[in-house]
Design an enzyme around this catalytic site. Structure first.
Site, PDB file in Angstrom:
ATOM      1  N   HIS A  40      -6.002  -4.259 -11.652  1.00  0.00           N
ATOM      2  CA  HIS A  40      -6.694  -4.900 -10.534  1.00  0.00           C
ATOM      3  C   HIS A  40      -7.621  -5.984 -11.086  1.00  0.00           C
ATOM      4  O   HIS A  40      -8.342  -5.747 -12.056  1.00  0.00           O
ATOM      5  CB  HIS A  40      -7.496  -3.851  -9.755  1.00  0.00           C
ATOM      6  CG  HIS A  40      -8.132  -4.420  -8.532  1.00  0.00           C
ATOM      7  ND1 HIS A  40      -7.410  -4.738  -7.395  1.00  0.00           N
ATOM      8  CD2 HIS A  40      -9.409  -4.766  -8.266  1.00  0.00           C
ATOM      9  CE1 HIS A  40      -8.225  -5.249  -6.495  1.00  0.00           C
ATOM     10  NE2 HIS A  40      -9.449  -5.286  -6.998  1.00  0.00           N
ATOM     11  N   ILE A  76       0.858  -1.187   0.000  1.00  0.00           N
ATOM     12  CA  ILE A  76       0.000   0.000   0.000  1.00  0.00           C
ATOM     13  C   ILE A  76       0.892   1.234   0.000  1.00  0.00           C
ATOM     14  O   ILE A  76       1.864   1.307   0.764  1.00  0.00           O
ATOM     15  CB  ILE A  76      -0.956  -0.021   1.213  1.00  0.00           C
ATOM     16  CG1 ILE A  76      -1.976  -1.147   0.995  1.00  0.00           C
ATOM     17  CG2 ILE A  76      -1.641   1.320   1.405  1.00  0.00           C
ATOM     18  CD1 ILE A  76      -2.942  -1.346   2.133  1.00  0.00           C
TER      19      ILE A  76
HETATM   20  C1  GAR Z   1      -2.553  -9.866 -11.080  1.00  0.00           C
HETATM   21  O1  GAR Z   1      -3.699 -10.675 -11.143  1.00  0.00           O
HETATM   22  C2  GAR Z   1      -2.935  -8.441 -10.688  1.00  0.00           C
HETATM   23  O2  GAR Z   1      -4.159  -8.031 -11.229  1.00  0.00           O
HETATM   24  C3  GAR Z   1      -3.013  -8.578  -9.186  1.00  0.00           C
HETATM   25  O3  GAR Z   1      -1.900  -9.369  -8.855  1.00  0.00           O
HETATM   26  C4  GAR Z   1      -1.646 -10.291  -9.920  1.00  0.00           C
HETATM   27  C5  GAR Z   1      -0.166 -10.226 -10.286  1.00  0.00           C
HETATM   28  O4  GAR Z   1       0.179 -11.226 -11.199  1.00  0.00           O
HETATM   29  N1  GAR Z   1      -2.972  -7.284  -8.558  1.00  0.00           N
HETATM   30  C6  GAR Z   1      -3.692  -6.951  -7.486  1.00  0.00           C
HETATM   31  O5  GAR Z   1      -4.416  -7.732  -6.907  1.00  0.00           O
HETATM   32  C7  GAR Z   1      -3.506  -5.511  -7.023  1.00  0.00           C
HETATM   33  N2  GAR Z   1      -4.547  -5.107  -6.136  1.00  0.00           N
HETATM   34  P1  GAR Z   1       1.549 -11.138 -12.023  1.00  0.00           P
HETATM   35  O6  GAR Z   1       2.670 -10.931 -11.009  1.00  0.00           O
HETATM   36  O7  GAR Z   1       1.643 -12.486 -12.671  1.00  0.00           O
HETATM   37  O8  GAR Z   1       1.433 -10.005 -12.998  1.00  0.00           O
END
Ligand code: GAR
Length: 198
Positions: A111, A94
């Site tokens: 998100h 955050i």
């Molecule tokens: C993704 O699904 C993104 O949308 C989420 O984390 C994941 C990261 O995946 N983000 C959140 O939840 C932010 N609030 P990645 O490392 O494979 O891109």
């Protein structure tokens, strides 16, 4: 062409980061200049290095909750690559209002929900529990409130009978990989009108 310089902030495997980096070539108005993580263990760092992108990390743990001090260090590292745009891509810290204010209008986040629904964590489980017939992901400008700010793009899918948080997460992640590069390309060219996929 004077490319926009993009720094991508990650915490995990960085699959969105990989798609963003891969998209920035040819006539794309931006280039990736740095992938920055909040832990040396973030799997995405190795993947970024394999693509020839500079990487760095600022471990948040030694700061023991002192967000301002952690962010001061983040800013020092960021300044060295002089980014025009920050992309949060699964960056799970955050950020303080001060950091956000510094980057306001230049910082994007992805998100895994159709905001304003399901800010925060466990978005797929919450969409299933609510009986939603559609779900998806959102790219938005980062403002002071968690998972809020002007929507720059959304992609949606139909929830299937038998979907679990895992099956839904896998399908949404595929959509994220299309949406984030599409939005970044428009944003870097100065277009903030929302992109709707598919
Ligand atoms: C993704 O699904 C993104 O949308 C989420 O984390 C994941 C990261 O995946 N983000 C959140 O939840 C932010 N609030 P990645 O490392 O494979 O891109």
């Amino acid at each position: 062409m004077n490319h926009k310089r993009v720094a991508i902030l990650i915490s995990g495997g960085g699959s969105n980061m990989v798609e963003l980096v891969k998209s920035m070539h040819g006539d794309h108005p931006a280039r990736a200049v740095l992938v920055l993580a909040n832990s040396a263990d973030a799997g995405g760092l190795k993947r970024a290095r394999a693509m020839g992108i500079a990487t760095d990390f600022v471990d948040h743990r030694p700061f023991k909750g002192d967000r301002a001090a952690f962010e001061a260090r983040l800013c020092d590292v960021l300044q060295q690559s002089a980014p025009d745009i920050l992309c949060l891509a699964g960056f799970m810290r955050i950020l303080t209002p001060e950091f956000i204010a510094k980057w306001q209008g230049r910082m994007l986040n992805i998100h895994p929900s159709l905001l304003p629904k399901y800010r925060g964590l466990n978005t797929h489980k919450r969409a299933l529990e609510a009986g939603d017939s559609e779900h998806g992901c959102t790219v938005h400008e980062v403002t002071g409130a968690l998972d809020d700010g002007p929507v720059l793009g959304q992609a949606r899918l139909r929830v299937r009978a038998g979907d679990t948080p895992d099956t839904l997460s896998a399908r949404v992640l595929k959509l994220e990989h299309q949406l984030y590069p599409a939005v970044l390309k428009r944003f870097a060219a100065g277009d903030k009108t929302p992109a709707l996929l598919p």
